[in-house]
Design a protein around this motif. Structure first.
Motif, mmCIF file in Angstrom:
data_model
loop_
_atom_site.group_PDB
_atom_site.id
_atom_site.type_symbol
_atom_site.label_atom_id
_atom_site.label_comp_id
_atom_site.label_asym_id
_atom_site.label_seq_id
_atom_site.Cartn_x
_atom_site.Cartn_y
_atom_site.Cartn_z
ATOM 1 N N VAL A 1 0.814 -1.204 0.000
ATOM 2 C CA VAL A 1 0.000 0.000 0.000
ATOM 3 C C VAL A 1 0.853 1.263 0.000
ATOM 4 N N GLY A 2 1.831 1.339 0.902
ATOM 5 C CA GLY A 2 2.652 2.536 0.995
ATOM 6 C C GLY A 2 3.423 2.806 -0.283
ATOM 7 N N ARG A 3 3.976 1.737 -0.890
ATOM 8 C CA ARG A 3 4.757 1.927 -2.111
ATOM 9 C C ARG A 3 3.891 2.373 -3.280
ATOM 10 N N VAL A 4 2.717 1.738 -3.430
ATOM 11 C CA VAL A 4 1.822 2.115 -4.526
ATOM 12 C C VAL A 4 1.292 3.521 -4.310
ATOM 13 N N ALA A 5 0.920 3.851 -3.089
ATOM 14 C CA ALA A 5 0.410 5.195 -2.806
ATOM 15 C C ALA A 5 1.477 6.246 -3.098
ATOM 16 N N ALA A 6 2.723 5.950 -2.734
ATOM 17 C CA ALA A 6 3.804 6.899 -3.014
ATOM 18 C C ALA A 6 3.988 7.097 -4.513
ATOM 19 N N ASP A 7 3.895 6.008 -5.273
ATOM 20 C CA ASP A 7 4.013 6.109 -6.727
ATOM 21 C C ASP A 7 2.870 6.914 -7.330
ATOM 22 N N LEU A 8 1.735 6.951 -6.629
ATOM 23 C CA LEU A 8 0.581 7.730 -7.101
ATOM 24 C C LEU A 8 0.617 9.167 -6.588
ATOM 25 N N ARG B 1 -0.443 0.184 20.946
ATOM 26 C CA ARG B 1 -0.931 -1.169 20.686
ATOM 27 C C ARG B 1 -2.365 -1.279 21.140
ATOM 28 N N PRO B 2 -3.191 -1.937 20.355
ATOM 29 C CA PRO B 2 -2.896 -2.428 19.009
ATOM 30 C C PRO B 2 -2.878 -1.262 18.020
ATOM 31 N N GLY B 3 -2.171 -1.448 16.888
ATOM 32 C CA GLY B 3 -2.264 -0.449 15.841
ATOM 33 C C GLY B 3 -0.979 0.225 15.427
ATOM 34 N N LYS B 4 0.183 -0.361 15.680
ATOM 35 C CA LYS B 4 1.441 0.317 15.361
ATOM 36 C C LYS B 4 1.593 0.683 13.880
ATOM 37 N N PRO B 5 1.317 -0.227 12.911
ATOM 38 C CA PRO B 5 1.565 0.113 11.499
ATOM 39 C C PRO B 5 0.498 1.036 10.908
ATOM 40 N N LEU B 6 0.463 2.269 11.401
ATOM 41 C CA LEU B 6 -0.483 3.270 10.910
ATOM 42 C C LEU B 6 0.259 4.250 10.019
ATOM 43 N N MET B 7 -0.363 4.652 8.916
ATOM 44 C CA MET B 7 0.273 5.528 7.951
ATOM 45 C C MET B 7 -0.701 6.636 7.577
ATOM 46 N N ALA B 8 -0.180 7.819 7.267
ATOM 47 C CA ALA B 8 -1.045 8.916 6.841
ATOM 48 C C ALA B 8 -0.285 9.827 5.897
ATOM 49 N N GLY B 9 -1.037 10.525 5.066
ATOM 50 C CA GLY B 9 -0.445 11.469 4.136
ATOM 51 C C GLY B 9 -1.514 12.104 3.268
ATOM 52 N N ARG B 10 -1.065 12.736 2.198
ATOM 53 C CA ARG B 10 -1.986 13.349 1.248
ATOM 54 C C ARG B 10 -1.667 12.838 -0.142
ATOM 55 N N MET B 11 -2.723 12.403 -0.850
ATOM 56 C CA MET B 11 -2.555 11.871 -2.187
ATOM 57 C C MET B 11 -2.197 12.986 -3.167
ATOM 58 N N GLY B 12 -1.710 12.585 -4.336
ATOM 59 C CA GLY B 12 -1.309 13.543 -5.340
ATOM 60 C C GLY B 12 -2.492 14.139 -6.082
ATOM 61 N N ALA B 13 -2.172 14.995 -7.061
ATOM 62 C CA ALA B 13 -3.201 15.727 -7.796
ATOM 63 C C ALA B 13 -4.153 14.797 -8.532
ATOM 64 N N GLU B 14 -3.642 13.659 -9.028
ATOM 65 C CA GLU B 14 -4.511 12.733 -9.762
ATOM 66 C C GLU B 14 -5.628 12.202 -8.888
ATOM 67 N N MET B 15 -5.396 12.166 -7.583
ATOM 68 C CA MET B 15 -6.409 11.707 -6.628
ATOM 69 C C MET B 15 -7.127 12.887 -5.987
ATOM 70 N N GLY B 16 -6.931 14.084 -6.544
ATOM 71 C CA GLY B 16 -7.613 15.255 -6.018
ATOM 72 C C GLY B 16 -7.068 15.758 -4.706
ATOM 73 N N GLY B 17 -5.853 15.317 -4.334
ATOM 74 C CA GLY B 17 -5.272 15.772 -3.074
ATOM 75 C C GLY B 17 -5.980 15.238 -1.845
#
Length: 394
Positions: free
Chosen positions: A252-259, A271-287
């Motif tokens: 997921v992280g690698r594909v999202a970064a490529d997008l 715990r539970p829940g350590k592998p949590l990720m967040a960010g903002r998608m690129g322009a193609e995904m409308g940010g």
């Protein structure tokens, strides 16, 4: 890893409030008011009776006094005359007080014969009159932002506010990932499981004001993930479930970064829940904002309560704040906590909090039985039965 507080701060920095729309009053419950509502009238608009009885001049209300009944005032049908000395008007709860009257005598304190009443010996002090505008005045405001409860809707109706400006509902696209997943009702293979947390999270997000799009299950391949991400276009928030770790199949992280995703953080000290990720998608995904949740069912649901629910509130214009905690006594001793914040499933009883016997992050049955998540800070010392602990209500 970052702390829970640091993760929330970065999430709130991403969660910019959405636009607004106007809705009818009947559709306002559960929405976030974004512009003040202004009362168009006083409430009540007249001095009214708080009881059934007789309206008369207060100074004349003495034991044994007799009055002529000159009319009646009922809700929606006022008495148009004026009460003079020695006169009374039969009045009912909610009816306008006649001109000249300054007191209501309870009907049970009166003896009536024909058109005359006599006051009995058990007179109270009265006056049993609700002043005009005692509830609110024309021009008073119900201030924004606020999550509108049923009581607020009743108040807004009394204020004569038929339409309201509220926040647009956040649109959340949910992507569940993994070759092992099938949907409820399908026949899983010997190595497959049901995509359970997909539906629990959908219910949680809807309960916090979102509209939810459940996208097709994404398989553990780049092509499948890219195709599913494309279907999330137009969403305000993209939530992925699973695939956020660093294993060979966690893409997921690698594909999202490529997008075009700009990652804000990855991994939270909890715990539970350590592998949590967040960010903002690129322009193609409308940010769109993105949150990647862990795949373990309990981990995903706990992160939904701790992180996504506050984000949804912030997107709707409410002040950024963690999920509110309550406090209750602990019913069993707990050992000292480790370096990560621990959200422990617990039964919430009238006596207090009873921690679940197992805290395995795959056990949904314990989460279903739990009414609370005991919040144990990092490095918290051992807690004894009877100690008051914070918890997140479920």
């Amino acid at each position: 890893m970052i702390s829970v507080d640091e993760a929330l701060a970065q999430l709130f920095a991403l969660a910019q409030p959405l636009g607004t729309e106007e809705v009818p009053l009947r559709e306002a419950a559960g929405r976030v008011l974004r512009e003040d509502a202004v009362a168009r009238r006083d409430q009540p608009p007249f001095a009214g009776s708080a009881m059934d009885g007789y309206a008369l001049i207060a100074e004349e209300a003495v034991v044994g006094a007799s009055f002529e009944v000159i009319g009646e005032s009922a809700a929606g049908h006022r008495f148009d005359g004026t009460v003079a000395a020695g006169q009374a008007v039969r009045i009912f709860t909610g009816a306008p007080i006649p001109d000249g009257a300054t007191r209501v005598v309870l009907q049970e304190d009166v003896t009536r014969e024909g058109d005359r009443i006599t006051l009995g010996e058990r007179l109270d002090t009265g006056p049993h009159i609700r002043a005009a505008g005692i509830d609110f005045r024309a021009g008073d405001r119900l201030t924004a932002p606020r999550l509108l409860r049923p009581a607020d809707v009743a108040l807004l109706a009394a204020m004569n506010a038929p339409r309201l400006t509220v926040s647009r509902r956040p649109e959340v696209a949910v992507i569940s990932t993994g070759d092992e997943l099938v949907l409820p009702g399908e026949d899983p293979g010997p190595d497959q499981i049901i995509a359970s947390n997909t539906f629990g999270l959908e219910a949680l997000f809807r309960a916090h004001g979102a509209t939810v799009r459940l996208l097709p299950l994404a398989r553990d391949s780049r092509a499948s993930l890219e195709a599913t991400f494309a279907l999330a276009s137009g969403a305000d928030l993209v939530v992925t479930i699973g695939g956020a770790s660093v294993g060979d199949h966690d893409l997921v992280g690698r594909v999202a970064a490529d997008l075009g995703m700009e990652q804000s953080f990855y991994k939270v000290a909890m715990r539970p829940g350590k592998p949590l990720m967040a960010g903002r998608m690129g322009a193609e995904m409308g940010g769109a904002m993105m949150i990647g949740l862990p795949g373990n069912p309990v981990s995903a649901m706990v992160c939904g309560h701790v992180f996504v629910a506050p984000v949804l509130r912030a997107l709707q214009g409410l002040p950024p704040a963690p999920a509110p905690l309550s406090r209750a006594p602990l019913l069993e001793d707990l050992p000292a906590n480790g370096p990560r914040a621990h959200y422990m499933r617990a039964l919430l009883t009238p006596e207090g909090l009873r921690p679940a016997g197992s805290q395995d992050s795959s056990l949904l049955s314990l989460l279903s039985e739990a009414g609370a998540l005991i919040m144990r800070p990092p490095e918290a010392p051992a807690a004894r039965a009877g100690e008051i602990l914070p918890y997140l209500p479920l």
